[in-house]
Design an enzyme around this catalytic site. Structure first.
Site, mmCIF file in Angstrom:
data_model
loop_
_atom_site.group_PDB
_atom_site.id
_atom_site.type_symbol
_atom_site.label_atom_id
_atom_site.label_comp_id
_atom_site.label_asym_id
_atom_site.label_seq_id
_atom_site.Cartn_x
_atom_site.Cartn_y
_atom_site.Cartn_z
ATOM 1 C CE1 TYR A 156 -3.504 2.635 0.238
ATOM 2 C CE2 TYR A 156 -2.481 3.298 2.303
ATOM 3 C CZ TYR A 156 -3.384 3.531 1.283
ATOM 4 O OH TYR A 156 -4.143 4.678 1.282
ATOM 5 C CE LYS A 160 -3.510 5.697 -1.839
ATOM 6 N NZ LYS A 160 -4.414 6.331 -2.812
HETATM 7 C C1 8X3 Z 1 -4.649 6.058 4.608
HETATM 8 C C2 8X3 Z 1 -3.869 6.496 5.752
HETATM 9 O O1 8X3 Z 1 -2.290 5.984 7.686
HETATM 10 O O2 8X3 Z 1 -3.632 4.134 6.847
HETATM 11 O O3 8X3 Z 1 -4.039 6.257 3.386
HETATM 12 O O4 8X3 Z 1 -1.795 4.939 5.563
HETATM 13 S S1 8X3 Z 1 -2.879 5.324 6.470
#
Ligand code: 8X3
Length: 255
Positions: A156, A160
């Site tokens: 993830y 991002k």
């Molecule tokens: C969402 C925020 O802190 O779970 O993108 O990465 S976090």
């Protein structure tokens, strides 16, 4: 940019940050093209917005991972809807919260396809329209996860980080055009984000926001609208925003 009668395209608009953006753009008099995978929910959101703001809205069932469908939807937009001024790449999210060695390849594929490829397909289809219309703003919903990796979030955080790099590259390649690019990088926002991440485990999801006042989808939509409404000579390249009690992806103060 003044938003009255501008055409705004939002992906993943059926809930959370996408829905909040749709409502706030409608409030400013913009016309909306909304898409999401779940069309029933999206139609309900569109009806609610239309009732409240009397805004023109087009809705599409669209999985942003489907490059053919993305290009068909954009290419076949009615002529007057092709002048898209704002693209909010919001579709995507996290799946799974596991050590790298325990991660699911299916989760990884889906995260990579929706967060990276989806953002690319929509931007590739819409940015040329913005350039020929001499107006445009791409807002990518990145994450604090893209600023620095955290444990159990390698993929993830990776997707991002890609959103940040793609935003930066796109900003460079369109520097000689009126197109502006903003990457918004939120920390903890209380939406269904964590329910999805934990594959429907509501208890685990609730724990993510326990003991702190998390950001809301509207807090993020405020920042999106602020960036888009900035004077034409102002480009907000990126915004990292956290709850006051969060300092990084891993440093969170809970009461
Ligand atoms: C969402 C925020 O802190 O779970 O993108 O990465 S976090």
């Amino acid at each position: 940019m003044k938003l009255k009668n501008q055409i705004v395209f939002i992906s993943g608009a059926n809930s959370g940050i996408g829905q909040a953006c749709a409502e706030q753009f409608a409030e400013k008099g913009a016309k909306l093209i909304l898409c999401s995978r779940n069309i029933d929910k999206l139609i309900k959101v569109a009806e609610k917005i239309n009732k409240k703001y009397d805004t023109e809205i087009l809705t599409y069932q669209l999985d942003v991972r489907d490059r053919k469908k993305v290009s068909i939807v954009i290419n076949e937009l009615p002529k007057k809807w092709q002048k898209i001024s704002v693209l909010v790449n919001n579709a995507g999210g996290a799946l799974g919260f596991d050590k790298f060695q325990d991660g699911s390849l299916d989760d990884w594929d889906e995260m990579i396809d929706s967060n990276i490829k989806g953002l690319l397909y929509l931007s590739k289809a819409i940015v040329p329209l913005m350039i020929s219309n001499s107006k445009g703003h791409v807002v990518n919903i990145g994450s604090i996860a893209g600023v620095a990796a955290y444990p159990k979030g390698a993929v993830y955080c990776g997707v991002k980080a890609a959103a940040k790099a793609i935003s930066d590259g796109l900003r460079m390649d369109t520097v000689d055009t009126p197109v502006r690019v903003t990457n918004v990088q939120p920390g903890l926002v209380e939406t269904n984000f964590s329910v999805v991440r934990f594959h429907g485990d509501k208890k685990k999801a609730d724990n993510v926001y326990k003991g702190l006042k998390a950001l809301t989808a509207d807090d993020i939509a405020d920042i999106v609208l602020y960036s888009v409404q900035a004077p034409d000579h102002v480009q907000i390249c990126e915004v990292t925003v956290t709850p006051a009690s969060q300092a990084s992806g891993t440093v969170v103060h809970r009461k």
